[in-house]
Design an enzyme around this catalytic site. Sequence first.
Site, PDB file in Angstrom:
ATOM      1  N   CYS A 113      13.517 -56.515   1.055  1.00  0.00           N
ATOM      2  CA  CYS A 113      13.236 -55.070   0.986  1.00  0.00           C
ATOM      3  C   CYS A 113      12.952 -54.471   2.367  1.00  0.00           C
ATOM      4  O   CYS A 113      13.001 -53.262   2.535  1.00  0.00           O
ATOM      5  CB  CYS A 113      12.067 -54.798   0.054  1.00  0.00           C
ATOM      6  SG  CYS A 113      12.471 -55.188  -1.646  1.00  0.00           S
ATOM      7  N   HIS A 254       9.147 -47.822   1.669  1.00  0.00           N
ATOM      8  CA  HIS A 254       9.953 -48.581   0.710  1.00  0.00           C
ATOM      9  C   HIS A 254       9.486 -48.220  -0.702  1.00  0.00           C
ATOM     10  O   HIS A 254       8.289 -48.065  -0.948  1.00  0.00           O
ATOM     11  CB  HIS A 254       9.779 -50.077   0.971  1.00  0.00           C
ATOM     12  CG  HIS A 254      10.402 -50.933  -0.071  1.00  0.00           C
ATOM     13  ND1 HIS A 254      11.697 -50.750  -0.491  1.00  0.00           N
ATOM     14  CD2 HIS A 254       9.901 -51.971  -0.801  1.00  0.00           C
ATOM     15  CE1 HIS A 254      11.975 -51.641  -1.425  1.00  0.00           C
ATOM     16  NE2 HIS A 254      10.904 -52.388  -1.630  1.00  0.00           N
ATOM     17  N   ASN A 284      13.575 -49.679  -7.542  1.00  0.00           N
ATOM     18  CA  ASN A 284      13.568 -50.401  -6.266  1.00  0.00           C
ATOM     19  C   ASN A 284      14.987 -50.892  -5.981  1.00  0.00           C
ATOM     20  O   ASN A 284      15.470 -51.810  -6.646  1.00  0.00           O
ATOM     21  CB  ASN A 284      12.578 -51.572  -6.370  1.00  0.00           C
ATOM     22  CG  ASN A 284      12.463 -52.371  -5.083  1.00  0.00           C
ATOM     23  OD1 ASN A 284      13.261 -52.187  -4.160  1.00  0.00           O
ATOM     24  ND2 ASN A 284      11.488 -53.268  -5.027  1.00  0.00           N
TER      25      ASN A 284
HETATM   26  N1  ACO Z   1       6.369 -53.682 -20.003  1.00  0.00           N
HETATM   27  C1  ACO Z   1       5.211 -53.857 -20.655  1.00  0.00           C
HETATM   28  N2  ACO Z   1       4.257 -54.723 -20.256  1.00  0.00           N
HETATM   29  C2  ACO Z   1       4.493 -55.429 -19.141  1.00  0.00           C
HETATM   30  C3  ACO Z   1       5.683 -55.298 -18.421  1.00  0.00           C
HETATM   31  C4  ACO Z   1       6.639 -54.384 -18.895  1.00  0.00           C
HETATM   32  N3  ACO Z   1       7.802 -54.165 -18.268  1.00  0.00           N
HETATM   33  N4  ACO Z   1       5.638 -56.122 -17.358  1.00  0.00           N
HETATM   34  C5  ACO Z   1       4.460 -56.764 -17.407  1.00  0.00           C
HETATM   35  N5  ACO Z   1       3.768 -56.349 -18.500  1.00  0.00           N
HETATM   36  C6  ACO Z   1       2.447 -56.780 -18.932  1.00  0.00           C
HETATM   37  C7  ACO Z   1       2.082 -58.141 -18.402  1.00  0.00           C
HETATM   38  O1  ACO Z   1       2.628 -59.153 -19.222  1.00  0.00           O
HETATM   39  C8  ACO Z   1       0.584 -58.112 -18.437  1.00  0.00           C
HETATM   40  O2  ACO Z   1       0.143 -58.374 -19.728  1.00  0.00           O
HETATM   41  P1  ACO Z   1      -1.117 -59.344 -19.979  1.00  0.00           P
HETATM   42  O3  ACO Z   1      -2.262 -58.672 -19.267  1.00  0.00           O
HETATM   43  O4  ACO Z   1      -1.220 -59.377 -21.458  1.00  0.00           O
HETATM   44  O5  ACO Z   1      -0.730 -60.643 -19.328  1.00  0.00           O
HETATM   45  C9  ACO Z   1       0.245 -56.651 -18.120  1.00  0.00           C
HETATM   46  O6  ACO Z   1       1.462 -55.912 -18.373  1.00  0.00           O
HETATM   47  C10 ACO Z   1      -0.167 -56.420 -16.690  1.00  0.00           C
HETATM   48  O7  ACO Z   1       0.724 -57.149 -15.838  1.00  0.00           O
HETATM   49  P2  ACO Z   1       0.566 -57.131 -14.263  1.00  0.00           P
HETATM   50  O8  ACO Z   1       1.597 -58.014 -13.652  1.00  0.00           O
HETATM   51  O9  ACO Z   1      -0.867 -57.361 -13.903  1.00  0.00           O
HETATM   52  O10 ACO Z   1       0.919 -55.603 -13.962  1.00  0.00           O
HETATM   53  P3  ACO Z   1       0.743 -54.856 -12.635  1.00  0.00           P
HETATM   54  O11 ACO Z   1      -0.110 -53.674 -12.832  1.00  0.00           O
HETATM   55  O12 ACO Z   1       0.442 -55.770 -11.471  1.00  0.00           O
HETATM   56  O13 ACO Z   1       2.241 -54.302 -12.379  1.00  0.00           O
HETATM   57  C11 ACO Z   1       4.183 -54.802 -11.059  1.00  0.00           C
HETATM   58  C12 ACO Z   1       3.299 -55.225 -12.229  1.00  0.00           C
HETATM   59  C13 ACO Z   1       4.749 -53.436 -11.364  1.00  0.00           C
HETATM   60  C14 ACO Z   1       5.304 -55.809 -10.893  1.00  0.00           C
HETATM   61  C15 ACO Z   1       3.338 -54.728  -9.767  1.00  0.00           C
HETATM   62  O14 ACO Z   1       2.583 -55.906  -9.648  1.00  0.00           O
HETATM   63  C16 ACO Z   1       4.143 -54.525  -8.512  1.00  0.00           C
HETATM   64  O15 ACO Z   1       4.662 -53.462  -8.266  1.00  0.00           O
HETATM   65  N6  ACO Z   1       4.202 -55.541  -7.633  1.00  0.00           N
HETATM   66  C17 ACO Z   1       4.798 -55.403  -6.297  1.00  0.00           C
HETATM   67  C18 ACO Z   1       6.277 -55.401  -6.312  1.00  0.00           C
HETATM   68  C19 ACO Z   1       6.759 -55.322  -4.857  1.00  0.00           C
HETATM   69  O16 ACO Z   1       6.224 -54.636  -4.019  1.00  0.00           O
HETATM   70  N7  ACO Z   1       7.749 -56.088  -4.525  1.00  0.00           N
HETATM   71  C20 ACO Z   1       8.097 -56.187  -3.105  1.00  0.00           C
HETATM   72  C21 ACO Z   1       9.352 -55.632  -2.799  1.00  0.00           C
HETATM   73  S1  ACO Z   1      10.593 -56.302  -3.770  1.00  0.00           S
HETATM   74  C22 ACO Z   1      11.624 -57.243  -2.756  1.00  0.00           C
HETATM   75  O17 ACO Z   1      11.388 -57.577  -1.611  1.00  0.00           O
HETATM   76  C23 ACO Z   1      12.776 -57.718  -3.434  1.00  0.00           C
END
Ligand code: ACO
Length: 328
Positions: A113, A254, A284
Amino acid sequence: MKAVITSTAKYLPDSVLNNHDLEQILDTNDEWIRTRTGIRERRILKDPEKATSFMCSEVARKLIEKRGITADDIDLIIVATMSPDMIFPSTACLVQKNISASNAWAFDLSGACSGFIYALHTGAQFIAAGTHKKVLVIGGEKMSAVMDYTDRTTCVLFGDGAAGVLIEPGTDEEHGVLDARLYSDGKGCDNLCMPGGGSLHPTSHETVDQKLHYLQQDGRQVFKSAVVAMADVALEIMTRNNLSAKDIDFLIPHQANHRIIQATAERMGIGLEHVAVNIDRYGNTSAATIPICIAELDEAGKLHRGSSLILVSFGAGYTWGGIYLTWV
Ligand code: ACO
């Protein structure tokens, strides 16, 4: 000699995959995706015959046409991508072939990214050295090709697209790419990767059964690191260049998660009206997010001579960084 951006362009596939479409195939819902990420919909390059090089070639053609030059004028093509058409040859070579840039050399840059920021800084060095006059810097991704559409924790986040800029030598020292700080920390490698298909896990029935050919991410860990690193590097760029929030016309972050974007802007003291945001429409698109934002601002007529921009990114590797530039 500073590198200045003299043309911008983007290519987004027509096909839209919105959150309600994903509700039909996954245990997810529009409200979760919107509130946790800011994404409403993303674009998908559906044609199986087309891949990242197709989108990047469309961008390259537009960049050249908008500038009123020919493909033969291009010295170098850098494509930042983590979803190349093939491991080799490079997607940049395919772009060179597609647009018939017979005088250019071409290579891919793997920065996930942060790929576009890495590539823009790299391209700017060739301009600064005085050895290259016209460099295409393009970020393009067919992320849908590396998504597991049964994994709700990753596939809702990503979309397809490409965008880029043409950079050339400027005429003064006050305009163009003025500063860059780039970082890597390989200790983050396991938190965001695509393990299969390389020399460690060559493609086999087993690697496919284990779904190693899909992007894998520990979202929580990546989030924690991204939120700190993006804001830190943005503040570092501000300090190094004696910039306060009011000096910055646009923060171009980003587009991985709206909450990360907001946290970065808050730490910089910048109001959201000065922040480029399109994650709601495209999700993204990895290396393409920042150049898509630049192209949209340019198309909207919001960039003027002297407009100051800070670009910041964070991605797999880990890789992260920031660039300070002013418009010509
Ligand atoms: N729909 C519904 N529920 C979901 C989904 C979904 N699509 N995805 C996860 N959940 C659930 C999980 O299972 C979890 O349930 P649980 O508590 O029962 O286990 C709950 O939602 C919370 O999950 P988290 O992973 O804690 O959710 P979070 O608030 O952290 O959001 C996310 C997840 C959006 C992926 C976030 O962590 C994020 O944006 N991370 C960074 C991504 C990023 O910056 N990537 C870098 C660039 S990408 C690259 O280089 C390719």
